[in-house]
Each structure stands twice: as structure tokens, then as C-alpha cells.
Enzyme design. Sequence first.
Site, PDB file in Angstrom:
ATOM      1  N   GLY A 147      -9.115  -2.598   3.271  1.00  0.00           N
ATOM      2  CA  GLY A 147      -9.721  -1.816   4.350  1.00  0.00           C
ATOM      3  C   GLY A 147     -10.105  -2.708   5.514  1.00  0.00           C
ATOM      4  N   HIS A 165       0.871  -1.185   0.000  1.00  0.00           N
ATOM      5  CA  HIS A 165       0.000   0.000   0.000  1.00  0.00           C
ATOM      6  C   HIS A 165       0.905   1.231   0.000  1.00  0.00           C
ATOM      7  CE1 HIS A 165      -3.681  -2.335   1.016  1.00  0.00           C
ATOM      8  NE2 HIS A 165      -2.791  -3.147   1.568  1.00  0.00           N
ATOM      9  N   GLU A 179      -8.881 -12.130   6.392  1.00  0.00           N
ATOM     10  CA  GLU A 179      -8.077 -11.474   7.443  1.00  0.00           C
ATOM     11  C   GLU A 179      -8.709 -11.716   8.815  1.00  0.00           C
ATOM     12  OE1 GLU A 179      -6.170  -7.473   6.247  1.00  0.00           O
ATOM     13  OE2 GLU A 179      -7.954  -7.641   5.000  1.00  0.00           O
TER      14      GLU A 179
HETATM   15 ZN   LIG Z   1      -2.905  -5.090   2.429  1.00  0.00          ZN
END
Ligand SMILES: [Zn+2]
Length: 344
Positions: free
Chosen positions: A178, A22, A208
Site C-alpha cells: 500500500g 498484485h 519504497e
Molecule cells: Zn508491490
Amino acid sequence: MLYRPEQLVFCQALPKIELHAHLNGSIRDATLRELAAQLNGTSISMPDVQLRTQQASRPLGECFKLFDVIHQITTTCAAITRIAREVLADMAADNVVYAELRTTPKSLPRHGMTKESYMSAVFQGIDDYYAASSRAHDIQVRLLLSIDRRQSTDEALETARLAVQLRDKGVVGLDLSGNPSVGQWETWVPALDFARQHGLRVAVHAGEVYNPEETAAILAWAPDRLGHMCCLDASLEQQLLLSRVPIELCLSSNVITGSVPSYQDHHFAALHNGGHSVVLCTDDSGVFATTLSREYAIAASAFTLSDEQLRQLALTAADHVFLEPGERQVLRARMEQLLGGSSK
Ligand SMILES: [Zn+2]
């Protein structure tokens, strides 16, 4: 000790490919401090930022606070341009020869920033890097535009359309990222479908947190690459293996954020040993205080990888880039040549 010093030296010498980074999370500590200092006394406490960026090891709470600060300082095109230029310089210095950077185009009317001007600032940073660097030939860069899970279907479609418009500027795909606890997968499917129909590739952060229905739906949609895939049950693991979708794995990020309890317990080992395609990546090298070489060294140590296995890991990353087939073959040939050189 996470790895032996000589393991890091070996991994620094390897030519590498970064596919999950990112842009804003890859900010240098010094730049973070400098930009935060300009806002000191507003919503940012400079002593807090000093303290957090001086810690080599950062617990999750500190990382989230750093993300907050980064969000507040990336409100000007000048800051975005600088971060893009420096991230490329840092990656080139770490022997990264090809990178796909991902970033969420911001619309901040209060700061006079549109998604278009945000992306122009990113491109300016890339141009500035190549104009100034004697190492310019060493790193090739492409971009993925990120959809934030807080976004609506319309906002996500806006990002997908922008990505299609910017293909000739080096945008090769879309990313969904996000807070994994926010939003519903169905919200963003129209945007991801749109991107795919227009020839872009799609990477999705998935698994995640434990959310079996969503992870199953993502696997059924079959993204071109998946990020993380930490929290799966046996049935999802089976579906993942059958899907053969390559996975971007970010060891430090997963351990620091607690998605995985320790390096030794990381699912890298099972996937890699099982022949599933995996690519080591950094996620947010600034926030997690790491580099791609360091991630390779941690993997070498935690999973007892030989030098040849590390070379193969670096090489096979070339098979999973979002370049057109001809360009991908050129990159793979370049990696083979460089790796041949590094083994002598
Ligand atoms: Zn990531």
C-alpha cells in the site's frame, strides 16, 4: 530502446518464477476497459480509461489513475474471478511456471462482498483457469494475502487469521503493501507475528520511500522476503546485506514510479554483483504495461547479463518461494530440467 528484440525472445523462452505480482494490478487492458465501460457515466470517464490504456509508456500520474479505476471495478466477485483466471492464462503464456499472487481481501458491505467471498472469487478464477486450459500443467500458483497500510491492527489481524484458515487452499503467506507514506510499522506487527507463529511466510514492501527508522525496524523483524528496498542509506544497505533476506525487484515499477531514477541506476546491479539474492518480478504487469519476460529483457540490456546469468536468475528464484522444503526442491528440479532444455 530498452532491450533488443532477440533479448525478449530469449527471455520469453526461459521458464520463470513470479514472486511479486498484485492480482488486480495485473489486469489486462482490454478487461479493464470492458469492466470500466460498465460503470461509464458514474465515477469513471471511459475516454480517460481508453486513452490511458492505449499508452505503451505510462507516467506515474497515469498509473495512479489506473489504480483508482481498478479499485472501482473490482467490487464484484465476477470481476475478481475473471481477473484471476486471465492473470494465470497470461502468466502461463509468458512461460511462468510458478507464481505467488498477492491480493488484499476486500470487505465491501455496500456491494455484498466480504473478505471470505472475495477470496472465494479468487479461488474460483484459479479453478476456472485449470478447468479450461490445456496448459494447466505449466503453471503452479500460490497466494499471499496482503495487508494494506491503511488498515488498523484489528483489520490486519483479521486478514492474518483468514490467511491461516485458507492454507489448504494454497495461501502460503502474508504481504504488507500500500501507500508507503501511510501508517506506522508497529500497527501491523501483531498480524505478521501471528502469521509467522502459524507457519505462514511473510513478504514486506519496504524502502519504497526514504524512511530509515521504519526500514531498520522491518529489517530487525526479518521478513522472509523484502520488496523493492529502493531508498536506503549506507547503514541500511549494510544491514540489508548482512540480513541476507532475498529481495523482489520490479524494474519497470521502480523506474515508472520514480523510486529509482533510471534502469541503469537501479540497485539490481549492486545487489546482484554482490551476490545478494534477488528475484525479478513485475509488481503490476497491467498497470505498468509489462511482462516478466520483458523485465528479464530490460535487466539483460541494462546490466549486460549473459544468457547463463539470466538462466541462473530464473533458477535461483526457486530457492526463495514460500513452498514447504519438499515442494521447493521439486520446483527447483523442474526448473533445472526446463532450463537444461532451453539451453540446447
Ligand atoms: Zn508491490
